[in-house]
Every structure is written in structure tokens, then in C-alpha cells.
Design an enzyme around this catalytic site. Structure first.
Site, PDB file in Angstrom:
ATOM      1  N   LYS A 170      19.434  42.012  -5.700  1.00  0.00           N
ATOM      2  CA  LYS A 170      18.992  43.054  -4.764  1.00  0.00           C
ATOM      3  C   LYS A 170      19.136  42.606  -3.308  1.00  0.00           C
ATOM      4  O   LYS A 170      19.627  43.362  -2.479  1.00  0.00           O
ATOM      5  CB  LYS A 170      17.511  43.423  -5.011  1.00  0.00           C
ATOM      6  CG  LYS A 170      17.233  44.045  -6.355  1.00  0.00           C
ATOM      7  CD  LYS A 170      15.795  44.508  -6.458  1.00  0.00           C
ATOM      8  CE  LYS A 170      14.774  43.393  -6.331  1.00  0.00           C
ATOM      9  NZ  LYS A 170      14.808  42.395  -7.441  1.00  0.00           N
TER      10      LYS A 170
ATOM     11  N   ARG B 105       7.470  48.734  -6.490  1.00  0.00           N
ATOM     12  CA  ARG B 105       7.455  47.892  -7.688  1.00  0.00           C
ATOM     13  C   ARG B 105       6.430  48.370  -8.705  1.00  0.00           C
ATOM     14  O   ARG B 105       6.313  47.777  -9.781  1.00  0.00           O
ATOM     15  CB  ARG B 105       7.104  46.464  -7.288  1.00  0.00           C
ATOM     16  CG  ARG B 105       8.260  45.476  -7.314  1.00  0.00           C
ATOM     17  CD  ARG B 105       7.706  44.185  -6.782  1.00  0.00           C
ATOM     18  NE  ARG B 105       8.432  43.008  -7.100  1.00  0.00           N
ATOM     19  CZ  ARG B 105       9.290  42.411  -6.274  1.00  0.00           C
ATOM     20  NH1 ARG B 105       9.586  42.956  -5.118  1.00  0.00           N
ATOM     21  NH2 ARG B 105       9.843  41.266  -6.610  1.00  0.00           N
TER      22      ARG B 105
ATOM     23  N   ARG C  61      19.044  29.216  -8.008  1.00  0.00           N
ATOM     24  CA  ARG C  61      19.062  29.748  -6.633  1.00  0.00           C
ATOM     25  C   ARG C  61      18.482  28.742  -5.628  1.00  0.00           C
ATOM     26  O   ARG C  61      17.428  28.184  -5.835  1.00  0.00           O
ATOM     27  CB  ARG C  61      18.260  31.045  -6.575  1.00  0.00           C
ATOM     28  CG  ARG C  61      18.165  31.618  -5.160  1.00  0.00           C
ATOM     29  CD  ARG C  61      17.822  33.062  -5.162  1.00  0.00           C
ATOM     30  NE  ARG C  61      16.475  33.344  -5.620  1.00  0.00           N
ATOM     31  CZ  ARG C  61      15.979  34.580  -5.738  1.00  0.00           C
ATOM     32  NH1 ARG C  61      16.734  35.613  -5.451  1.00  0.00           N
ATOM     33  NH2 ARG C  61      14.744  34.763  -6.159  1.00  0.00           N
TER      34      ARG C  61
ATOM     35  N   ARG D 236      12.987  28.354  -3.623  1.00  0.00           N
ATOM     36  CA  ARG D 236      11.784  29.163  -3.432  1.00  0.00           C
ATOM     37  C   ARG D 236      10.703  28.688  -4.396  1.00  0.00           C
ATOM     38  O   ARG D 236      11.010  28.403  -5.548  1.00  0.00           O
ATOM     39  CB  ARG D 236      12.107  30.645  -3.716  1.00  0.00           C
ATOM     40  CG  ARG D 236      12.499  31.424  -2.488  1.00  0.00           C
ATOM     41  CD  ARG D 236      13.014  32.788  -2.825  1.00  0.00           C
ATOM     42  NE  ARG D 236      12.098  33.615  -3.618  1.00  0.00           N
ATOM     43  CZ  ARG D 236      12.272  34.908  -3.843  1.00  0.00           C
ATOM     44  NH1 ARG D 236      13.329  35.526  -3.318  1.00  0.00           N
ATOM     45  NH2 ARG D 236      11.433  35.607  -4.577  1.00  0.00           N
TER      46      ARG D 236
ATOM     47  N   ARG E 113       7.256  36.537 -13.242  1.00  0.00           N
ATOM     48  CA  ARG E 113       7.874  37.595 -12.428  1.00  0.00           C
ATOM     49  C   ARG E 113       8.640  38.567 -13.312  1.00  0.00           C
ATOM     50  O   ARG E 113       8.613  39.777 -13.090  1.00  0.00           O
ATOM     51  CB  ARG E 113       8.799  36.974 -11.371  1.00  0.00           C
ATOM     52  CG  ARG E 113       8.012  36.200 -10.308  1.00  0.00           C
ATOM     53  CD  ARG E 113       8.904  35.289  -9.496  1.00  0.00           C
ATOM     54  NE  ARG E 113       9.918  36.027  -8.752  1.00  0.00           N
ATOM     55  CZ  ARG E 113      11.082  35.492  -8.385  1.00  0.00           C
ATOM     56  NH1 ARG E 113      11.390  34.245  -8.696  1.00  0.00           N
ATOM     57  NH2 ARG E 113      11.935  36.220  -7.711  1.00  0.00           N
TER      58      ARG E 113
END
Ligand code: AMP
Length: 232
Positions: free
Chosen positions: A25, A100, A139, A172, A183
Site C-alpha cells: 500500500k 481499517r 522489509r 520497523r 497485525r
């Protein structure tokens, strides 16, 4: 209109970009914002910004984010409402990571109505769970410019440094495996129903988000251009 053609400035409708964590996203929202020359509104980035500045909101959000849970609806909605009221949002905007929950989607409807703005296009990026995990666990972010890399991709895998700023890449806090699981669960429970909330409107598309970033962008551009043309 094809991807090579000059896009129109602005959009007739705001765009809501949806998809699970790791669907791309953030990457795609930036490309959409650049193409349509509208702001990219990422609620996750807004919270990280508050965390970085050590604000009261940042302190509250960090505890929740580090567990992979969702920040309360009223807090997120107030933050988005304030941002949408800024003048640069008048020609449209790209929402990334919001809404969300169904309650957030209902609030978004209400605040768009109050602002005299139309219902949004809703674009959902579909990616299978194996690829999501690979993207999230691999990531890394540039500490300076926020560029996104993946340790599984070359050439970053070898050097583990930002290609632009040559600085160290950081992970992160919520990209650790146990938090990723939370998540993804939050997405299933709270966010999947938002897709159903929008499905009845003729403004939703589900697109394959598993290809190369450029291929996914092209599919998004093509869909938006086709539908924006229809609405003219
Ligand atoms: P993201 O960068 O979109 O993955 O968001 C990172 C974290 O910020 C999420 O895991 C949540 O804790 C929080 N967050 C971002 N957007 C929202 C939202 N719309 N509602 C609730 N929490 C959010």
C-alpha cells in the site's frame, strides 16, 4: 488512457487503498500520489511521525503499534479529519491504511459528506500470505528518507545499506515476526469486513498486488483512469 499518457491533475474521488500489511500500500500510494498530484495520507506514517517527535499521541500510539494492535477509532478519525480539511486535499487524496475498521469507514463517509466530497474509489491489493510474510520480515527502511528495501532482494541483500543515502537500514519495530502475526490477525478480524462494507457500491476493485511494483502501479493507473473517464 494508458500509463504513458499525461494524467489529469487531481481525481474526481478520493482513493482508499486497502490490503493486508505487506500488500504494498505504501509503495503504491506514493506512486498514485505522484501520478495524480494529490497528497498521500498514510495513518501509519502519521503515527510514526508522532512517535518520532515524542508527542503525547505518539507515546500512546507506540505502545499499541508495537503490539500490532489498532489505535482506537476516535483517535485515528480525528487525525484524518484534521488532515483532510487542509487545502491540499481539495483536489483529492490517497488514503493508505485508513479506514481499517467498519466504524472508521462509516466515519469517513460522514466526514466526506460534511466536506462536500464524493464517496471514494476503493482499491484492494490481494497478496497471498507466504509472500506477505516474506515482504514484511525482509522489509527494511532507510533512516533518512524512508525508502523501503527488502533484504531478500538484490542488490540490498549484499550491502544492507540505503542505495540513495548509503545509511544503515532499520527494521520497523512492528515488522518482527510475532507482531506481524498480530497485525495480520487484526486485518482479518477488523479490516476484512471493511471490504464487504464497500462491496455493494460500484466503486470497488480487487487487484493482484503480488507482481513487480511497476506492474501493480500500471494496473492501478489503468483502473482509475478507466473509471475516472467513465465519471466525466
Ligand atoms: P501501517 O504503517 O499502515 O502498517 O500502520 C502501522 C500501525 O499504525 C498499525 O499496525 C496500527 O497500530 C496503527 N494504525 C495505522 N493506521 C491505523 C488505523 N486506520 N486504525 C488503527 N490503527 C492504525
Amino acid at each position: 488512457m494508458t500509463g504513458a499518457a499525461q494524467p489529469a491533475r487531481g481525481l474526481h474521488r478520493p482513493v482508499v487503498l486497502m490490503g493486508p500489511p505487506g500488500a504494498g500500500k505504501g509503495t503504491q500510494a506514493k506512486k498514485l500520489a505522484a501520478r495524480y498530484q494529490v497528497p498521500h495520507l498514510s495513518t501509519g506514517d502519521m503515527f510514526r511521525h508522532h512517535v518520532g517527535r515524542g508527542t503525547e499521541l505518539g507515546r500512546r500510539a507506540k505502545q499499541i503499534m508495537d503490539r500490532g494492535e489498532l489505535v482506537p477509532d476516535d483517535v485515528v478519525v480525528a487525525m484524518v479529519e484534521q488532515r483532510i480539511a487542509e487545502p491540499d486535499c481539495a483536489q483529492g487524496f490517497i488514503l493508505d491504511g485508513f479506514p481499517r475498521t467498519v466504524a472508521q469507514a462509516e466515519s469517513l463517509d460522514a466526514l466526506l459528506r460534511r466536506a462536500g466530497l464524493p464517496e471514494p474509489w476503493v482499491l484492494v491489493l490481494r497478496v497471498d500470505s507466504g509472500l506477505l510474510l516474506r515482504r514484511l520480515t525482509g522489509r527494511r527502511m532507510c533512516k533518512i528518507g524512508g525508502e523501503i528495501y527488502n533484504v531478500y532482494d538484490r542488490p540490498v541483500a549484499a550491502a544492507d545499506r540505503c542505495l540513495q543515502h548509503e545509511c544503515e537500514l532499520v527494521q520497523r519495530a512492528d515488522d518482527r515476526e510475532e507482531v506481524i502475526r498480530e497485525r495480520l490477525a487484526a486485518y482479518q478480524v477488523h479490516t476484512q469486513p471493511v471490504i464487504e462494507f464497500y462491496r455493494g457500491r460500484n466503486l470497488l476493485a480487487e487487484l493482484d498486488g503480488s507482481g513487480a511494483p511497476e506492474a501493480v502501479s500500471q494496473a492501478l493507473f489503468d483502473w482509475i483512469d478507466r473509471n475516472e473517464d467513465r465519471g466525466r
